[in-house]
Design an enzyme around this catalytic site. Sequence first.
Site, PDB file in Angstrom:
ATOM      1  N   HIS A 163       1.628  -1.707   0.006  1.00 56.05           N
ATOM      2  CA  HIS A 163      -0.138   0.126   0.110  1.00 56.05           C
ATOM      3  C   HIS A 163       1.239   1.194  -0.029  1.00 56.05           C
ATOM      4  O   HIS A 163       0.463   2.956  -0.166  1.00 56.05           O
ATOM      5  CB  HIS A 163      -1.350  -0.404   1.139  1.00 56.05           C
ATOM      6  N   ASP A 379     -10.263  -4.685 -17.792  1.00 53.76           N
ATOM      7  CA  ASP A 379     -10.480  -5.941 -19.130  1.00 53.76           C
ATOM      8  C   ASP A 379      -9.622  -6.248 -19.464  1.00 53.76           C
ATOM      9  O   ASP A 379      -8.777  -5.149 -20.523  1.00 53.76           O
ATOM     10  CB  ASP A 379     -11.600  -4.717 -20.205  1.00 53.76           C
TER      11      ASP A 379
END
Length: 446
Positions: A163, A379
């Site tokens: 992170h 995608d």
Amino acid sequence: MEKAGLGEFNAEVVESCLVQPCLPSPRGTLYLSNLDNQPAARMAFNTLLVYKASENVLPDPAKTIREALSKVLVYYYPVAGRLRKKEDGKLQVECTGEGVLFVEAMVDKSLSVLGDLDQLKPSFKQLLFRFPSNTAIEDVHPMVIQVNHFACGGFVVALNFHHCIFDGRGVGQFLNGLGEMVRGHVKLSIEPIWDRELLKPRNMLVHELEFIEEKKQSTSHLEIPPIYKESVQMSLTLDFETIKYVKDGIMPESIDICTTFEIFAALVWRARTKALEIPHTQSVSISFVVDVSRSFNPPLPNGYYGNSIVGAFAEAIVHDVINKPLSYLVNIIKKTKMSLTNRYLRSIIDTEQFPANVHSNQANIILSDWRWLGFNEVDFGSGTPVNICPMFWNENGFNLSNVFLFLHSPKRTNDGFKVITWMPPQEFNLFEIEIEAITNKYAMNS
């Protein structure tokens, strides 16, 4: 009760390698901001993206994604480096070009074995390589990607990221860029910007910490209920009609326009507090993650993928949380968000006085809205994921105590969203009953 199709499986690793940028990348050490170094960002997170088999599915997803990864790392070359700890304990990035750890695995079952990822099984850990917890930070890869082929032709992309290099929106930006490369784009639609110096501390410190100090004082004296070790991942889905009933009921009560997040953060706060049966004179707090990239003056540039998140804290007496109109809680949450001004944010960056961690108190809760991070748009050539799920485990199993995540519904509709949390089953049942009671009240009044 175990859901149909949910069970155990075996995942066999067939290849593991380091993927480097396909072109020479800069070397040197890069600065990480104080927001990147805040305690909440000094950890790794895991995420699963599930893709069902389709006519457009990639013939070899792992190979295609691996090749695209080498291209996208030309733009995100710091991710191919390693974290280093400075003398003062802060982290920085050494751009070594060593690469991202990439793993390919074969699973002997169809995607149906995962169910809706509402309840995670021990075998699910096989979907993602993870370094042992005692691994030195210098030996941990800032990113690990594992592509899992399932027998049905579907696949799961599992991601582990540190992170301190990305916040959630930054990871979403990276993944969407990876997807663009898979689909044959020559360059990325959003050019990544490192430039953590934009958030360097000022020379003259501005102390504006009354808000933080109040929260520290109020949370430190709370009565701490027992910490449950048998928490499991649970979820509930709020459909379009339920959301509309509650929003329509809240709007006339509230002075300002309310967001869906503000309303349902208040709903979760009330339901969780009632479920725990906390004494009415006690104070309870709610913490929620806020993207403050547009709150700085000037705003952080489009493409910035470092941490631009801050925890915001709201607090109230249990009696008020349970009995006052829900709009009362909504307004507390809204005012807390509005307090994160440029002046305030700069002061906490200057002094590194970040809000206190409320994980230690079972009565307090933490919310994070994952719906707008971009994960649901990734995608890889065969369409967007049919499901997204965090996967966090510790010595007590899959557990992220006190945390509630808002995600898109796995049904891929825009009508509602899913709330994931970690509780003992009996506590979750009470929480779910309270949610239903509150939402039914608004439905009956509509």
